[in-house]
Scaffold this motif. Structure first.
Motif, PDB file in Angstrom:
ATOM      1  N   ASP A  34     -52.639  58.351  43.341  1.00  0.00           N
ATOM      2  CA  ASP A  34     -53.896  58.952  43.760  1.00  0.00           C
ATOM      3  C   ASP A  34     -53.947  60.416  43.365  1.00  0.00           C
ATOM      4  O   ASP A  34     -52.968  61.164  43.591  1.00  0.00           O
ATOM      5  CB  ASP A  34     -54.061  58.837  45.282  1.00  0.00           C
ATOM      6  CG  ASP A  34     -54.324  57.410  45.725  1.00  0.00           C
ATOM      7  OD1 ASP A  34     -54.553  56.557  44.846  1.00  0.00           O
ATOM      8  OD2 ASP A  34     -54.299  57.159  46.936  1.00  0.00           O
ATOM      9  N   TRP A  38     -60.529  63.446  43.958  1.00  0.00           N
ATOM     10  CA  TRP A  38     -61.166  62.309  43.311  1.00  0.00           C
ATOM     11  C   TRP A  38     -62.412  62.788  42.561  1.00  0.00           C
ATOM     12  O   TRP A  38     -63.314  63.361  43.176  1.00  0.00           O
ATOM     13  CB  TRP A  38     -61.552  61.249  44.335  1.00  0.00           C
ATOM     14  CG  TRP A  38     -60.367  60.533  44.888  1.00  0.00           C
ATOM     15  CD1 TRP A  38     -59.694  60.842  46.032  1.00  0.00           C
ATOM     16  CD2 TRP A  38     -59.694  59.413  44.311  1.00  0.00           C
ATOM     17  NE1 TRP A  38     -58.632  59.977  46.215  1.00  0.00           N
ATOM     18  CE2 TRP A  38     -58.613  59.082  45.177  1.00  0.00           C
ATOM     19  CE3 TRP A  38     -59.881  58.653  43.167  1.00  0.00           C
ATOM     20  CZ2 TRP A  38     -57.744  58.034  44.926  1.00  0.00           C
ATOM     21  CZ3 TRP A  38     -59.018  57.592  42.905  1.00  0.00           C
ATOM     22  CH2 TRP A  38     -57.964  57.289  43.768  1.00  0.00           C
ATOM     23  N   GLN A  64     -68.076  49.266  46.437  1.00  0.00           N
ATOM     24  CA  GLN A  64     -66.860  49.931  45.998  1.00  0.00           C
ATOM     25  C   GLN A  64     -66.329  50.900  47.054  1.00  0.00           C
ATOM     26  O   GLN A  64     -67.072  51.722  47.601  1.00  0.00           O
ATOM     27  CB  GLN A  64     -67.102  50.679  44.690  1.00  0.00           C
ATOM     28  CG  GLN A  64     -67.189  49.792  43.470  1.00  0.00           C
ATOM     29  CD  GLN A  64     -65.928  48.979  43.256  1.00  0.00           C
ATOM     30  OE1 GLN A  64     -64.852  49.527  43.010  1.00  0.00           O
ATOM     31  NE2 GLN A  64     -66.061  47.666  43.343  1.00  0.00           N
ATOM     32  N   ASP A  65     -65.035  50.784  47.305  1.00  0.00           N
ATOM     33  CA  ASP A  65     -64.355  51.667  48.246  1.00  0.00           C
ATOM     34  C   ASP A  65     -63.751  52.822  47.450  1.00  0.00           C
ATOM     35  O   ASP A  65     -62.571  52.796  47.084  1.00  0.00           O
ATOM     36  CB  ASP A  65     -63.276  50.880  48.998  1.00  0.00           C
ATOM     37  CG  ASP A  65     -62.486  51.752  49.963  1.00  0.00           C
ATOM     38  OD1 ASP A  65     -62.990  52.834  50.330  1.00  0.00           O
ATOM     39  OD2 ASP A  65     -61.365  51.363  50.330  1.00  0.00           O
ATOM     40  N   TYR A  66     -64.568  53.832  47.179  1.00  0.00           N
ATOM     41  CA  TYR A  66     -64.130  54.938  46.325  1.00  0.00           C
ATOM     42  C   TYR A  66     -64.132  56.226  47.143  1.00  0.00           C
ATOM     43  O   TYR A  66     -65.159  56.582  47.739  1.00  0.00           O
ATOM     44  CB  TYR A  66     -65.047  55.065  45.115  1.00  0.00           C
ATOM     45  CG  TYR A  66     -64.612  56.146  44.149  1.00  0.00           C
ATOM     46  CD1 TYR A  66     -63.401  56.030  43.465  1.00  0.00           C
ATOM     47  CD2 TYR A  66     -65.390  57.281  43.937  1.00  0.00           C
ATOM     48  CE1 TYR A  66     -62.983  57.013  42.596  1.00  0.00           C
ATOM     49  CE2 TYR A  66     -64.986  58.271  43.060  1.00  0.00           C
ATOM     50  CZ  TYR A  66     -63.774  58.137  42.395  1.00  0.00           C
ATOM     51  OH  TYR A  66     -63.358  59.128  41.540  1.00  0.00           O
ATOM     52  N   GLU A 148     -63.638  43.901  42.239  1.00  0.00           N
ATOM     53  CA  GLU A 148     -63.072  43.944  43.575  1.00  0.00           C
ATOM     54  C   GLU A 148     -63.323  45.328  44.183  1.00  0.00           C
ATOM     55  O   GLU A 148     -63.529  46.305  43.450  1.00  0.00           O
ATOM     56  CB  GLU A 148     -61.567  43.654  43.527  1.00  0.00           C
ATOM     57  CG  GLU A 148     -61.224  42.229  43.130  1.00  0.00           C
ATOM     58  CD  GLU A 148     -61.658  41.215  44.174  1.00  0.00           C
ATOM     59  OE1 GLU A 148     -61.677  41.583  45.377  1.00  0.00           O
ATOM     60  OE2 GLU A 148     -61.979  40.070  43.806  1.00  0.00           O
ATOM     61  N   ASP A 150     -61.655  47.745  45.251  1.00  0.00           N
ATOM     62  CA  ASP A 150     -60.831  48.886  44.842  1.00  0.00           C
ATOM     63  C   ASP A 150     -60.813  49.082  43.328  1.00  0.00           C
ATOM     64  O   ASP A 150     -60.015  49.877  42.815  1.00  0.00           O
ATOM     65  CB  ASP A 150     -59.397  48.713  45.351  1.00  0.00           C
ATOM     66  CG  ASP A 150     -58.722  47.460  44.803  1.00  0.00           C
ATOM     67  OD1 ASP A 150     -59.418  46.636  44.154  1.00  0.00           O
ATOM     68  OD2 ASP A 150     -57.509  47.283  45.028  1.00  0.00           O
ATOM     69  N   SER A 151     -61.681  48.400  42.602  1.00  0.00           N
ATOM     70  CA  SER A 151     -61.652  48.452  41.140  1.00  0.00           C
ATOM     71  C   SER A 151     -61.872  49.871  40.620  1.00  0.00           C
ATOM     72  O   SER A 151     -61.112  50.363  39.780  1.00  0.00           O
ATOM     73  CB  SER A 151     -62.706  47.505  40.557  1.00  0.00           C
ATOM     74  OG  SER A 151     -62.802  47.646  39.163  1.00  0.00           O
ATOM     75  N   ARG A 153     -61.562  52.732  42.156  1.00  0.00           N
ATOM     76  CA  ARG A 153     -60.451  53.586  42.574  1.00  0.00           C
ATOM     77  C   ARG A 153     -59.255  53.415  41.640  1.00  0.00           C
ATOM     78  O   ARG A 153     -58.635  54.399  41.201  1.00  0.00           O
ATOM     79  CB  ARG A 153     -60.052  53.232  44.008  1.00  0.00           C
ATOM     80  CG  ARG A 153     -58.843  53.997  44.526  1.00  0.00           C
ATOM     81  CD  ARG A 153     -58.226  53.265  45.717  1.00  0.00           C
ATOM     82  NE  ARG A 153     -59.059  53.357  46.895  1.00  0.00           N
ATOM     83  CZ  ARG A 153     -58.846  54.211  47.899  1.00  0.00           C
ATOM     84  NH1 ARG A 153     -57.831  55.052  47.828  1.00  0.00           N
ATOM     85  NH2 ARG A 153     -59.639  54.212  48.945  1.00  0.00           N
ATOM     86  N   GLU A 154     -58.916  52.164  41.309  1.00  0.00           N
ATOM     87  CA  GLU A 154     -57.766  51.893  40.459  1.00  0.00           C
ATOM     88  C   GLU A 154     -57.985  52.402  39.035  1.00  0.00           C
ATOM     89  O   GLU A 154     -57.071  52.947  38.413  1.00  0.00           O
ATOM     90  CB  GLU A 154     -57.480  50.387  40.441  1.00  0.00           C
ATOM     91  CG  GLU A 154     -57.037  49.814  41.772  1.00  0.00           C
ATOM     92  CD  GLU A 154     -55.658  50.303  42.153  1.00  0.00           C
ATOM     93  OE1 GLU A 154     -54.683  49.890  41.515  1.00  0.00           O
ATOM     94  OE2 GLU A 154     -55.567  51.120  43.092  1.00  0.00           O
ATOM     95  N   SER A 157     -57.757  56.235  39.108  1.00  0.00           N
ATOM     96  CA  SER A 157     -56.372  56.620  39.342  1.00  0.00           C
ATOM     97  C   SER A 157     -55.531  56.459  38.087  1.00  0.00           C
ATOM     98  O   SER A 157     -54.709  57.322  37.758  1.00  0.00           O
ATOM     99  CB  SER A 157     -55.798  55.781  40.479  1.00  0.00           C
ATOM    100  OG  SER A 157     -54.448  56.110  40.717  1.00  0.00           O
TER     101      SER A 157
END
Length: 390
Positions: A34, A38, A64-66, A148, A150-151, A153-154, A157
């Motif tokens: 991380d 962000w 999205q969980d961003y 998904e 967390d896409s 975010r991944e 990252s």
């Protein structure tokens, strides 16, 4: 036949060991951590007649969980099925927890532009105009791609951790019908053979490619490469985009997705045929010599092994039977990891020569369509070969 099968066997030994281990399916997002901060992201989604896909794909983006700031720009590219209205309705129903959504339409593309890139141009321009967003990254994703939570975010990252200008994942395509099982894993297998992921990801490599369904692009790299204006005519826009970023000094990465999926169905042979043939001849630069070489190469590499094995068995000649059988075994063995990635039965591996015949015919059909003036046809639009370099 013995000499042809021996040549095929040598080709498969080379492909096994010398073509970037293309057949392996372990190229996934690089090691990531991380970031301290962000960055903001503009998610640009070109959409033409995608009302059937949006209830899955768009909702996955809204959810999205961003941890940073992100906003979605869905660009309705002249849809006739209510794509734009449905997108607004879905966002309104999810307004409490979803990412902000802007829906707009750029009108018909100007001459020299493909519809998708015209829509991307408009979406990127809208994102740039949002001074309160000031997006550092652009997520370019198709309207049939589901992510998904967390896409994003991944992806961010991975890009920050490895200092990458472009991170692209080959979405896992739908495999449900019999024809999809036969053709779809081979589509990704052949793509990886043409553009080995390890070569793409190697610093200083001359091999460049991306998968257009999921591309995270640093905005500064896009501006440096003149994206999308510099590639406005491209039918195979993802590979052309990756080349433009690489040539302008950007670092690119391509791999297989674990949490990004295409939800578009291709239940019959006709739909799959059109999907491949619309761009196959463009991939060969509309060059008849490259077409002839491709047809000949496919015949020697994929068709000769089973033919030689059968001929040797019928004539009692062990040499073509042994060399052809060994080449066929190597071929099938390299296909097994892709079948496992798609969770398919391994008995499909020996059928790869038959699938290669279908791809050969699709490629020839793509050339025939081009010379008949139908070019690359998709969703009511036909794109001819550009008359001049751009």
């Amino acid at each position: 036949m013995t000499w042809v099968s021996a040549g095929s066997l040598l080709a498969w030994v080379w492909l096994l060991l010398g073509q970037g281990f293309f057949w392996r399916t372990d190229v996934r997002l690089p090691e990531r951590r991380d970031p301290e901060r962000w960055p903001s992201v503009a998610v640009v989604v070109p959409a033409r007649d995608e009302a059937e896909m949006l209830p899955v794909s768009l909702l996955s983006l809204l959810a999205q969980d961003y941890p940073g700031r992100a906003e979605i720009f869905l660009i309705d590219d002249g849809s006739s099925d209510g794509t734009g209205a449905l997108a607004r309705a879905l966002a309104a129903a999810d307004e409490a927890c979803g990412l902000p959504l802007t829906v707009d339409s750029p009108g018909d593309p100007e001459p020299g532009w493909t519809g998708k890139l015209w829509a991307l141009r408009h979406g990127i321009a809208l994102a740039r105009a949002r001074t309160d967003l000031d997006a550092e990254y652009l997520l370019l994703t198709d309207a049939d791609i589901a992510h998904e939570p967390d896409s994003l975010r991944e992806l961010v990252s991975a890009a920050r951790s490895a200092d990458l200008d472009l991170v692209s994942q080959m979405a896992r395509l739908r495999v449900a019908s019999g024809w999809e099982r036969l053709i779809v894993p081979a589509f990704v297998y052949f793509f990886a053979q043409l553009y080995p992921f390890r070569w793409v990801n190697r610093p200083g490599s001359r091999t460049a490619a991306a998968a257009g369904g999921c591309v995270l692009l640093r905005r500064a790299a896009a501006e440096r490469a003149g994206i999308p204006e510099s590639i406005r005519h491209a039918v195979i826009d993802d590979v052309t985009l990756a080349r433009a970023v690489q040539r302008s000094g950007g670092r690119i990465w391509l791999g297989l997705a674990e949490r990004v999926d295409s939800v578009r169905p291709y239940p019959g042979l006709g739909e799959l045929w059109r999907m491949v043939s619309r761009s196959a001849y463009a991939q060969l630069r509309h060059n008849p010599l490259l077409l002839a070489g491709t047809v000949g190469g496919l015949a020697v590499v994929y068709l000769a092994p089973p033919v030689a094995l059968l001929a040797g068995m019928l004539t009692g000649d062990p040499l073509p039977a042994v060399t052809g059988g060994a080449a066929w075994a190597l071929m099938a063995g390299t296909y097994v990891p892709m079948l496992r990635y798609y969770r398919q039965a391994l008995w499909l591996a020996p059928l790869l020569p038959f699938t290669a015949v279908l791809y050969l015919l699709m490629t020839v059909d793509s050339a025939v369509r081009h010379y008949r003036g139908r070019g690359a046809a998709w969703k009511g639009r036909t794109y001819a070969r550009p008359s001049t370099p751009r």
